[in-house]
Enzyme design. Structure first.
Site, PDB file in Angstrom:
ATOM      1  N   GLU A 157       0.803  -1.221   0.000  1.00 43.42           N
ATOM      2  CA  GLU A 157       0.000   0.000   0.000  1.00 43.42           C
ATOM      3  C   GLU A 157       0.839   1.276   0.000  1.00 43.42           C
ATOM      4  OE1 GLU A 157      -2.603  -0.660   3.330  1.00 43.42           O
ATOM      5  OE2 GLU A 157      -4.090  -1.658   2.072  1.00 43.42           O
ATOM      6  N   GLU A 213       6.890 -21.908   8.104  1.00 43.27           N
ATOM      7  CA  GLU A 213       7.428 -20.961   9.080  1.00 43.27           C
ATOM      8  C   GLU A 213       8.480 -21.601   9.979  1.00 43.27           C
ATOM      9  OE1 GLU A 213       4.723 -20.815  13.006  1.00 43.27           O
ATOM     10  OE2 GLU A 213       3.687 -20.114  11.217  1.00 43.27           O
TER      11      GLU A 213
END
Length: 305
Positions: free
Chosen positions: A87, A118
């Site tokens: 963004e 992960e």
């Protein structure tokens, strides 16, 4: 600190006494409970305000040296980092490489859970190497429970390369510690749904990243007042916003603002400088460059010259 494999003691894994009858609540009671619990995110941000301010200054200084900002995480934490990075270009017209998100499992993990990925610290280190991170850069490791090996590996590798490192976690330091230049703990307590850190932990992390990236962009001159004067005019909504910014700050009509915007190459900041100084686009661009893109500083230089 306990072994990273043993996570039951972590604040993010504990049982919330306020939601033990969660499955017996009405829909309205559910909403009210979530509302009460989410209010704790505000106090968590307030408790971390000094560290967040330091993170803003540290990152702004890195940008001034030509550095970049990287968010690193897995699952929800990784997605939030990628979202914040994505963004920045439309909001601040920043180059895509300036703020980047790294998520365990790559782009595919944005839309499909890849929880097992992960656990590979070596993948985190490899991601740092792949992006050629240096001492100029800042790496923010995001891990709600503080134990994610992918994040640990990335931070350790970034430190070895001389980069500045920041940790964002939702557990206290006595439960999990990580060597980083700046340690930010956002303590929102146990989740309404035990262990589901996409809830309060995710919310408070999103808030912290909003503050960090916006604060940095303010510090480096991409904002004038509270207007996003470096907005990328790439669609109708943003074109309308650009015109409204020009109208608000110049008292021009919409038609006049439109002409000014086009004459600046659809660069709001340049259009404002042209209007306020009377300089043409080329001279205004040169003046902005002299002041590292800081509109206020560029305008002030004309008033004092």
């Amino acid at each position: 600190m306990k072994n990273l494999e043993e996570r039951g003691h972590l604040l993010t894994e504990q049982i919330n006494p306020n939601s033990q009858n969660l499955d017996q609540l009405t829909s309205l009671e559910l909403v009210e409970l979530f509302n009460r619990e989410d209010a704790k995110t505000l106090s968590a941000i307030a408790q971390a305000k000094l560290q967040l301010a330091e993170a803003i200054d540290l990152t702004a200084e890195a940008f001034g040296r030509g550095g970049r900002l990287f968010y690193v995480g897995a699952g929800t934490s990784g997605r939030l980092g990628v979202l914040d990075a994505a963004e920045c270009p439309p909001t601040f017209c920043s180059p895509p490489e300036l703020v980047q998100g790294i998520i365990a499992g790559g782009a595919g993990a944005l839309v499909r859970s890849s929880e097992d990925l992960e656990d590979r610290a070596e993948d985190g280190a490899e991601a740092i190497a792949h992006r050629q991170i240096t001492e100029l850069d800042v790496v923010v490791g995001i891990t709600a429970g503080g134990t994610t090996p992918f994040v640990h590996g990335a931070i350790q590798s970034a430190r070895q390369r001389g980069a500045k490192t920041i940790l964002i976690a939702c557990v206290p330091t006595d439960q999990v510690s990580i060597e980083a230049d700046l340690d930010i703990r956002l303590l929102v307590g146990p989740e309404v749904l035990a262990g589901s850190t996409r809830l309060k932990a995710g919310t408070v992390t999103k808030m912290a990243l909003n503050i960090l990236s916006t604060g940095v962009m303010v510090r480096v001159g991409k904002v004038y007042g509270n207007r996003m004067v470096d907005v990328a005019v790439t669609n109708k909504k943003l074109h309308d916003r650009a015109l409204r910014i020009l109208q608000d700050l110049t008292n021009l009509s919409r038609e006049e603002a439109g002409y000014l915007l086009e004459s600046s190459g659809r660069r709001v900041k340049l259009a404002l400088l042209m209007h306020w100084t009377g300089l043409d686009a080329k001279e205004s661009d040169r003046l902005l460059a002299e002041h590292q893109g800081n509109l206020r500083a560029a305008v002030q230089s004309c008033k004092t010259s």
